[in-house]
Design an enzyme around this catalytic site. Sequence first.
Site, PDB file in Angstrom:
ATOM      1  N   GLU A 162       3.970  -5.328   7.756  1.00 37.62           N
ATOM      2  CA  GLU A 162       3.105  -4.512   8.190  1.00 37.62           C
ATOM      3  C   GLU A 162       3.393  -4.322   9.840  1.00 37.62           C
ATOM      4  O   GLU A 162       3.301  -3.121  10.321  1.00 37.62           O
ATOM      5  CB  GLU A 162       1.534  -4.881   7.809  1.00 37.62           C
ATOM      6  CG  GLU A 162       1.178  -4.429   6.648  1.00 37.62           C
ATOM      7  CD  GLU A 162       1.223  -5.791   5.771  1.00 37.62           C
ATOM      8  OE1 GLU A 162       0.681  -5.650   4.756  1.00 37.62           O
ATOM      9  OE2 GLU A 162       2.114  -6.449   5.967  1.00 37.62           O
ATOM     10  N   ALA A 222       0.739  -1.098  -0.032  1.00 37.43           N
ATOM     11  CA  ALA A 222       0.188  -0.007   0.106  1.00 37.43           C
ATOM     12  C   ALA A 222       0.900   1.204   0.012  1.00 37.43           C
ATOM     13  O   ALA A 222       2.176   1.168   0.240  1.00 37.43           O
ATOM     14  CB  ALA A 222      -0.995  -0.136   1.177  1.00 37.43           C
ATOM     15  N   GLY A 231       0.097  -5.009   0.660  1.00 33.67           N
ATOM     16  CA  GLY A 231      -1.220  -5.129   0.060  1.00 33.67           C
ATOM     17  C   GLY A 231      -0.947  -5.932  -1.329  1.00 33.67           C
ATOM     18  O   GLY A 231      -1.975  -6.503  -1.885  1.00 33.67           O
ATOM     19  N   GLU A 235      -1.413  -9.333  -0.487  1.00 27.24           N
ATOM     20  CA  GLU A 235      -2.985  -9.582  -0.475  1.00 27.24           C
ATOM     21  C   GLU A 235      -3.660  -9.507  -1.645  1.00 27.24           C
ATOM     22  O   GLU A 235      -4.480 -10.424  -1.648  1.00 27.24           O
ATOM     23  CB  GLU A 235      -3.478  -8.347   0.567  1.00 27.24           C
ATOM     24  CG  GLU A 235      -2.881  -8.568   2.005  1.00 27.24           C
ATOM     25  CD  GLU A 235      -3.312  -7.362   2.866  1.00 27.24           C
ATOM     26  OE1 GLU A 235      -4.067  -7.697   3.803  1.00 27.24           O
ATOM     27  OE2 GLU A 235      -2.864  -6.541   2.770  1.00 27.24           O
TER      28      GLU A 235
END
Length: 302
Positions: free
Chosen positions: A140, A69, A117, A120
Amino acid sequence: MLYSGPAFSAHALGDGIVELKFDLTGDSVNKLNQAALKDLDAATQALAKEPSVKGLVLTSGKPVFIVGADVTEFTGMFAAGEESVVKVVLEVNRMLCRFEDLPFPTVAAINGVCLGGGLELALACDYRVMSTAASAGFPEVKLGIFPGFGGSVRMPRVIGIDNAVEWIATGADKKPEAALKDGAVDAVVAPEQLRDAALALVREAIAGKLDWKAKRAEKLAPVKLNALEQMMAFTISMAVLGGKAGPNYPAPMLALRSMQESATKGRDDALPIESKYFAKAAVTPQATALVGLFLADQAVKK
């Protein structure tokens, strides 16, 4: 060209196969900022309406796959409070679920760094092929948070609770061999073979040689362990993590509590639980400090 946007483009390759390429305009790397996520969702909805599509390969137009992200967006989002964080991550999860629910098999071709992300999004695909030059992981916890775009929901269902806890709670990068051993990816090939391997995989799924629907269904269902096995796995993990993380580093334990609470639920019921615990981590002073430190470090490097 089936779709073209500022981050994603979709090209028909023949035989009903589409290449969805992530190539973020104006940036040297691919990152899932809000603009890219909205573009992904627009591409997803366009492809869902296209009857000619039988399978999809997700690729990167850059040397990395997806770095994660956009951390620069975290400061404002986290400062808005828990309720606002929950709202934002649930909307992202709705986007990734729409992608995951496309009515045809999907394969991620991981050519380089695949973090946070990015991993993910790869987990939302039915299959993952990884280059020997790539790496993957969930960093993270180093920012005081944990995967909040479905990572802590999908990962235990893909690689099991013990492996998922290790991936998520340590924040370590994983080499291709480790990712394959744990089951996070389905194949590892040389860089020059990545595209062909991904295309071969999606063709086998289209032909019915691979049961992609059954593989997808595992991610939508509760974790495949009975209540006693789950209790033992999480109890041991909590004891180990509690000793390592300590009271001043809450992210790993919040991730574990989220995974435990959501393990007995299907995907759609599990994601709001993940969002709730992610928001709790996001508003801690530890997350504020670690995100600030990361951004300052990036500024110095630039």
